[in-house]
Structure formats: structure tokens, C-alpha cells
Write an enzyme that holds these catalytic residues in place. Structure first.
Site, PDB file in Angstrom:
ATOM      1  N   GLU A  86      30.844  49.585  43.178  1.00 35.48           N
ATOM      2  CA  GLU A  86      30.811  49.683  42.687  1.00 35.48           C
ATOM      3  C   GLU A  86      30.894  51.303  42.379  1.00 35.48           C
ATOM      4  O   GLU A  86      32.164  52.000  41.488  1.00 35.48           O
ATOM      5  CB  GLU A  86      28.812  50.628  42.272  1.00 35.48           C
ATOM      6  N   LEU A  87      31.089  51.902  43.748  1.00 36.81           N
ATOM      7  CA  LEU A  87      32.481  53.169  43.867  1.00 36.81           C
ATOM      8  C   LEU A  87      33.082  53.329  43.598  1.00 36.81           C
ATOM      9  O   LEU A  87      33.598  54.279  42.978  1.00 36.81           O
ATOM     10  CB  LEU A  87      31.893  54.005  45.441  1.00 36.81           C
TER      11      LEU A  87
END
Length: 279
Positions: A86-87
Site C-alpha cells: 500500500e505504501l
């Protein structure tokens, strides 16, 4: 609950929160959602999603469509390959489309996140087991990059509720600025970075207002600080705030919209702006 299909259409949200559930979901995150609701901020919720080894198309879509991503960096955040992926996607959106990224260092030191050391480093090593060197480097760079972005540090707050209230308020202001920028761009038809007399006249006539070019020039002249006969972004923003009688500074111009919201939804639509201009 049944897992949501990856082909399902995601409802566009203002905010995408990235977090390690066991660390923050029941306390920090649930309280933050309450503040968001109060401020009419919509946040993506992933409770119905089935977690696997990699983030799917539905989650990628949610990240890309958000205006703001909040990354809650807790002790075990880096233990989840899902969070790390996600990051990586969030930072890609920041670079490509200018998405706003707001990190929260929740009971962790930013330097530990940046260098992947201490408890953060131990958690990161768990995610790296069995992974390729390319994946490790990609995740490591993402953690190092997000740690350099200014954010909230829970260790600096004795009252978590006050921190969450400020965070929600900051998000609300950033969203208002983005909406203001969208309105400016919609009026700046030729994309020069200025709203000209013909553009503003066309906008007014499009909602049925009969007005001459000279009348539009006079309207612009009243707020045209540099006297060039057109509105730049700062001048446009000051018009929006001055119509509400607010006392503002140059910095405040870029942080909020205070007037002209006819339907009370917390933002200005196209017609509201034009009608504010002709009052």
C-alpha cells in the site's frame, strides 16, 4: 462478512488510510473515523476485503482515487507486506498525481522508520523473509521516503483526542484547498494559470447572467492585487474568503475556503463560485 469482489466498483473517498489493524483499528482509527464523520470526510474502509499476499485492483483503485492518504506508522506496520505494498502505491500516487500524503508516527520514532531499525526493523525483517531483493529494496525506499514527510508524532501529544481532532481539521483544510484548486482550473479554460475577463464572463453567462465585458473588468479590478487585469490563484482564493468577511493572511488563503457555500456541503461548486463573484 463475505469478501468484496476485486471487480467491484469502489466508491471514491476523500481519504485512504493505510495502517496495521491490530495496532490501531479499535482505538486510534475508530476515533479518527468519528472526527471524519463530524467533518463530512469520507474514508475508505477495508473491513470487507479479504487480505492476501498482495494488494488487489480494488485497493489500488481506492488509493489512486483518494485525495489524501494517511499512513499510520505503528510498531508492526512494516510486518505486513500488504501495508508495505500500500505504501509503495501511495508514494507512487504522490509522485505521479500529487496526492497528499500525511504520515502519523504512532508510538514509533521517524528515524527508526527511515532506517528500519529497532522494533520497526524487526517487523520489517519478518516481511522480508522469502522475498526478492527487489521487493526488499522497494519497501525499504518507501519507508525511508515516508519518514521524511512532515507528520504528526503521537509521542508529542499527551491527549490523543486532541491530536486526532487536529489531524481531522488538517485533512479538512487540505481537501478544501484541493476543491478550490479544482474550481480555479475549471474556470481557467485555456489553462494559462489565470482567469481572464472572457473566461469569467463566459462562466457568468453560462448560468444566465447578462453582463458586459466592462462590468467583468470592474469586478476583477476590485480584487486584482497585481493590476494585470486577470485573477491568479491567490487572488481567486482571496475573493472566496473575503466574500465571507474573513480576516486572512497569505498563508491562510491557501488553507481553507470560508464563504460562498450555498448548499452547505462544505465546498464550492461551479455555480456557487460564479454567483459569489457577481454579488
Amino acid at each position: 462478512m463475505a469478501a468484496a469482489s476485486s471487480s467491484s466498483r469502489v466508491k471514491k473517498s476523500h481519504v485512504f488510510p493505510s495502517f496495521h489493524g491490530p495496532d490501531v483499528r479499535r482505538g486510534f482509527l475508530s476515533h479518527l473515523h468519528k472526527y471524519f464523520t463530524t467533518n463530512k470526510i469520507t474514508a475508505f474502509k477495508d473491513q470487507e476485503m479479504e487480505r492476501g499476499n498482495t494488494i488487489g485492483p480494488m485497493l489500488v483503485q481506492a488509493i489512486r482515487e483518494a485525495t489524501v492518504s494517511i499512513v499510520v506508522l505503528s510498531t508492526n506496520y512494516a510486518s505486513s507486506s500488504w501495508c508495505l505494498d500500500e505504501l509503495v502505491e501511495i508514494l507512487k500516487c504522490k509522485e505521479v498525481s500529487g496526492q497528499i500524503v500525511m504520515p502519523v508516527f504512532y508510538e514509533v520514532d521517524p528515524s527508526d522508520v527511515r532506517k528500519q531499525r529497532g522494533d520497526v526493523g524487526i517487523a520489517f525483517e519478518k516481511s522480508c523473509q522469502g522475498r526478492t531483493e527487489e521487493e526488499k529494496q522497494r519497501w525499504s525506499r518507501a519507508l525511508a521516503d515516508v519518514a521524511t514527510i512532515a507528520g504528526e508524532h503521537s509521542i508529542n501529544w499527551t491527549d490523543e483526542a486532541a491530536m486526532l481532532e487536529k489531524l481531522s481539521r488538517d485533512v479538512s483544510n487540505k481537501l478544501k484547498v484541493e476543491l478550490l484548486k479544482e474550481q480555479f482550473r475549471s474556470l481557467d479554460v485555456d489553462q494559462t494559470g489565470f482567469i481572464s475577463v472572457p473566461e469569467l464572463r463566459y462562466a457568468m453567462e453560462s448560468i444566465g447572467e447578462k453582463i458586459t465585458g466592462d462590468e467583468v473588468k470592474e469586478m476583477i479590478r476590485e480584487v486584482d492585487l497585481d493590476g494585470d487585469g486577470r485573477l491568479n490563484y491567490d487572488e481567486f482564493a482571496k475573493v472566496m474568503m473575503a466574500k465571507d468577511g474573513s480576516q486572512i493572511t497569505d498563508d491562510e488563503v491557501k488553507s481553507a475556503i470560508q464563504g460562498g457555500d450555498v448548499d452547505g456541503d462544505g465546498r464550492l461548486n461551479y455555480d456557487e463560485f460564479v454567483k459569489v463573484m457577481i454579488k
